[in-house]
Design an enzyme around this catalytic site. Structure first.
Site, PDB file in Angstrom:
ATOM      1  N   SER A   1       6.022  -1.756  -2.064  1.00 46.23           N
ATOM      2  CA  SER A   1       6.065  -2.668  -3.225  1.00 46.23           C
ATOM      3  C   SER A   1       5.098  -2.190  -4.308  1.00 46.23           C
ATOM      4  O   SER A   1       4.080  -2.839  -4.564  1.00 46.23           O
ATOM      5  CB  SER A   1       5.779  -4.111  -2.818  1.00 46.23           C
ATOM      6  OG  SER A   1       4.710  -4.243  -1.922  1.00 46.23           O
TER       7      SER A   1
ATOM      8  N   GLY B   1       0.837  -1.200   0.000  1.00 47.17           N
ATOM      9  CA  GLY B   1       0.000   0.000   0.000  1.00 47.17           C
ATOM     10  C   GLY B   1       0.866   1.241   0.000  1.00 47.17           C
ATOM     11  O   GLY B   1       2.092   1.172   0.157  1.00 47.17           O
TER      12      GLY B   1
ATOM     13  N   GLY C   1      -0.880   2.706   6.555  1.00 48.37           N
ATOM     14  CA  GLY C   1      -1.085   1.976   7.807  1.00 48.37           C
ATOM     15  C   GLY C   1      -0.505   0.574   7.802  1.00 48.37           C
ATOM     16  O   GLY C   1      -0.773  -0.214   8.718  1.00 48.37           O
TER      17      GLY C   1
END
EC number: 2.7.1.25
Length: 206
Positions: free
Chosen positions: A105, A31, A36
């Protein structure tokens, strides 16, 4: 790749699973920065340990202090960063541990490479290793508003180059095993979504 080396196989994965009373797998959190991921990964590790399971967390920032300290943030370096982490995560999973990775990523191809790496059986074993992709999803506006490290601000000012979501793309997963929409979601609920999936697939069973 060197051609004059061989893989020295020892005990089987099934033997390790029986010894540790659990299966190994990799949980791959992906993400945007400030989505988070790390917070969820920390709590997930704690909850797995409370269940008596061996888990180890690999964090994007921490790994760049050691294993990947020679890498920058060009596309090529990002690719190599993820390749190395995928290899390390697979080693943990093959040892019957639960590897929890927390990395932006950003490129789909790199995440697919990590998945395929886990699908390849190691010598002495007939099957690959479970790979669970978790998409920690927040709109860029939310991530930028959080910005705990001030990175988005620096990226907007041009101080940080090639920053994911601003000057470098993030390719969202198309079919993640778990999709956590992490806007105003309590951390316990985010982790519950992941553990519920693992339980439903019996990945946490001995």
């Amino acid at each position: 790749m060197a051609t004059n080396i061989t893989h020295h196989a020892g005990i089987t994965r099934n033997e390790r699973n029986q010894l540790r009373k659990q299966k190994g797998l990799t949980i791959w959190l992906t993400g945007l920065s400030a989505s988070g991921k790390s917070t969820i990964a920390v709590e997930l590790e704690h909850q797995l340990l409370q269940r008596g399971l061996h888990a180890y967390r690999l964090d994007g920032d921490n790994v760049r202090f050691g294993l990947n300290k020679d890498l920058g943030f060009s596309d090529a370096d990002r690719n190599e960063n993820i390749r190395r982490i995928a290899e390390v995560a697979k080693l943990f999973a093959d040892s019957s541990s639960i590897a929890i990775t927390s990395f932006i990523s950003p490129f789909r191809a790199d995440r697919d490479t990590a998945r395929k790496l886990h699908e390849v059986p190691t010598p002495n074993d007939s099957t690959g290793l479970p790979f669970v992709e978790v998409f920690v999803d927040v709109p860029i506006e939310v991530a930028e508003k959080r910005d705990p490290k001030g990175l988005y601000k620096k990226a907007r000012e041009g101080i940080i180059k090639e920053f994911t979501g601003i000057s470098s793309p993030y390719e969202a997963p198309e079919n993640p095993e778990v999709h956590v929409k992490n806007v105003d979601l309590p951390i316990q609920e985010a982790v519950k979504q992941i553990i519920d999936y693992l339980d439903s697939k019996k990945l946490l069973d001995a």
